[in-house]
Design an enzyme around this catalytic site. Structure first.
Site, short mmCIF file in Angstrom:
data_model
loop_
_atom_site.label_atom_id
_atom_site.label_comp_id
_atom_site.label_asym_id
_atom_site.label_seq_id
_atom_site.Cartn_x
_atom_site.Cartn_y
_atom_site.Cartn_z
N ARG A 57 -8.99 5.52 -15.54
CA ARG A 57 -8.16 4.38 -15.00
C ARG A 57 -6.95 4.79 -14.84
NH1 ARG A 57 -11.30 0.89 -19.41
NH2 ARG A 57 -13.44 0.81 -18.32
N GLU A 177 -14.53 1.60 -12.82
CA GLU A 177 -13.76 1.69 -13.94
C GLU A 177 -13.07 0.55 -14.48
OE1 GLU A 177 -13.23 4.80 -15.08
OE2 GLU A 177 -14.11 5.89 -13.64
N THR A 179 -14.18 -3.65 -13.87
CA THR A 179 -13.95 -4.89 -12.71
C THR A 179 -12.63 -5.26 -12.91
OG1 THR A 179 -15.23 -6.33 -13.86
CG2 THR A 179 -16.43 -4.99 -12.77
C1 LIG Z 1 -19.40 3.60 -5.83
C2 LIG Z 1 -19.62 3.45 -7.19
C3 LIG Z 1 -19.31 4.34 -8.17
C4 LIG Z 1 -19.54 4.08 -9.42
N1 LIG Z 1 -19.73 5.15 -10.34
C5 LIG Z 1 -19.73 5.05 -11.54
C6 LIG Z 1 -20.21 6.03 -12.74
O1 LIG Z 1 -19.57 7.02 -12.20
N2 LIG Z 1 -20.19 5.75 -14.00
C7 LIG Z 1 -20.47 4.50 -14.23
O2 LIG Z 1 -20.67 4.37 -15.50
N3 LIG Z 1 -20.41 3.48 -13.54
C8 LIG Z 1 -20.01 3.66 -12.02
N4 LIG Z 1 -20.12 2.56 -11.25
C9 LIG Z 1 -20.42 1.22 -11.97
C10 LIG Z 1 -19.44 0.45 -12.11
O3 LIG Z 1 -18.78 0.72 -13.27
C11 LIG Z 1 -20.39 -0.90 -12.10
O4 LIG Z 1 -20.63 -1.35 -10.72
C12 LIG Z 1 -19.29 -2.01 -12.85
O5 LIG Z 1 -18.96 -1.82 -14.03
C13 LIG Z 1 -19.88 -3.42 -12.88
O6 LIG Z 1 -20.99 -3.61 -13.23
P1 LIG Z 1 -22.19 -4.14 -12.22
O7 LIG Z 1 -22.10 -3.83 -10.93
O8 LIG Z 1 -23.67 -4.23 -13.10
O9 LIG Z 1 -21.73 -5.83 -12.13
P2 LIG Z 1 -22.14 -6.92 -13.33
O10 LIG Z 1 -22.10 -6.66 -14.56
O11 LIG Z 1 -23.64 -7.32 -12.72
O12 LIG Z 1 -20.94 -7.94 -12.69
C14 LIG Z 1 -20.92 -8.64 -11.76
C15 LIG Z 1 -19.71 -9.52 -11.50
O13 LIG Z 1 -19.70 -10.33 -12.64
C16 LIG Z 1 -18.38 -10.25 -13.49
N5 LIG Z 1 -18.69 -10.43 -14.84
C17 LIG Z 1 -19.64 -9.72 -15.68
N6 LIG Z 1 -19.55 -9.80 -17.02
C18 LIG Z 1 -18.46 -10.75 -17.14
C19 LIG Z 1 -17.96 -11.38 -18.19
N7 LIG Z 1 -18.19 -11.34 -19.37
N8 LIG Z 1 -16.74 -12.22 -17.81
C20 LIG Z 1 -16.07 -12.39 -16.71
N9 LIG Z 1 -17.04 -11.72 -15.43
C21 LIG Z 1 -18.04 -10.95 -15.85
C22 LIG Z 1 -17.97 -8.93 -12.88
O14 LIG Z 1 -16.45 -8.59 -13.29
C23 LIG Z 1 -18.39 -8.93 -11.52
O15 LIG Z 1 -17.58 -9.29 -10.74
C24 LIG Z 1 -20.04 2.91 -10.03
C25 LIG Z 1 -19.90 1.91 -8.87
C26 LIG Z 1 -19.76 1.94 -7.72
C27 LIG Z 1 -19.51 0.86 -6.62
#
Ligand SMILES: Cc1cc2nc3c(=O)[nH]c(=O)nc-3n(C[C@H](O)[C@H](O)[C@H](O)COP(=O)(O)OP(=O)(O)OC[C@H]3O[C@@H](n4cnc5c(N)ncnc54)[C@H](O)[C@@H]3O)c2cc1C
Length: 198
Positions: A57, A177, A179
């Site tokens: 990050r 890294e 959200t």
């Molecule tokens: C191109 C790309 C590469 C990636 N590479 C990696 C990697 O190398 N390693 C890795 O581990 N991950 C990786 N990720 C995954 C990334 O870390 C996750 O997409 C991210 O953590 C969000 O998880 P999710 O997509 O499951 O969203 P969700 O957890 O389903 O969240 C959906 C929405 O709800 C919000 N939300 C969820 N929980 C809460 C809460 N408690 N309070 C408020 N808001 C909330 C989130 O902020 C988001 O806006 C990658 C993602 C992308 C797009």
């Protein structure tokens, strides 16, 4: 988790319109078991992985300044060479306001990065400081690039210029890294002492 471990499979995600240069995969763990030797050495619990994420990050909060700078410089150059209504579009006050706002946020983001870099060198940086930088710099970089896109107008959506590519990539950076929502909650907790994660 080494590849080949029973219960561990991956599934590549296709049709991405962001960070297309790297493969992104779903990791599936079903009753996968590891020997004790697979545990990260010298750390207990989530501290090991989380400290890795903190480093990544920190890198991001610098990297996005570079993406924003490229888009700002592209828009500035374009504004001086693209003519409409008999003059360069950079001579219109509305375009100048966009460029000035981009420059302000770009330099503020760079200063945040410099400051956090100095704190890191002195060993004073905390995960909350990194959240501050990641949240601010990614958000502002995206705004700067979007603003640059409006200056390039239709040309801004083509790969002839780097702007739309940076926007699309920054959409992923806003999410991975940590959200933007979760970094907001990290800072919310830091200033109020109250958790709002669940
Ligand atoms: C191109 C790309 C590469 C990636 N590479 C990696 C990697 O190398 N390693 C890795 O581990 N991950 C990786 N990720 C995954 C990334 O870390 C996750 O997409 C991210 O953590 C969000 O998880 P999710 O997509 O499951 O969203 P969700 O957890 O389903 O969240 C959906 C929405 O709800 C919000 N939300 C969820 N929980 C809460 C809460 N408690 N309070 C408020 N808001 C909330 C989130 O902020 C988001 O806006 C990658 C993602 C992308 C797009």
């Amino acid at each position: 988790m080494p590849r080949g471990t029973k219960g561990y499979t991956t599934r590549d995600i296709h049709k991405k319109l962001s960070l297309r240069a790297s493969v992104t995969s779903e990791l599936i763990l079903e009753d996968a078991r590891l020997p004790a030797s697979a545990v990260l050495p010298d750390v207990i619990g989530m501290k090991g992985p989380l400290s890795c994420l903190n480093e990544a990050r920190y890198g991001i909060l610098w990297g996005v300044v570079g993406a924003a700078r490229t888009c700002y410089e592209t828009a500035l150059e374009y504004s001086k060479t693209r003519h409409q209504f008999g003059k360069p579009i950079g001579a219109f006050q509305l375009t100048q306001e966009k460029l000035v706002n981009m420059l302000l946020e770009l330099n503020k983001a760079a200063l945040v990065a410099y400051h956090l870099g100095r704190m890191k060198d002195e060993g004073r940086i905390t995960p909350q400081h990194v959240s501050f930088g990641k949240l601010n710099n990614v958000r502002e970089a995206l705004e700067i690039c979007r603003s640059a896109r409006t200056i390039l107008a239709a040309n801004g959506i083509t790969l002839e210029y780097p702007v739309i590519r940076h926007i699309n990539n920054l959409e992923s950076v806003l999410t991975y890294e940590g959200t933007s929502e979760i970094h907001t909650l990290v800072l919310g907790e830091a200033i109020t002492g109250l958790q709002a994660y669940r």
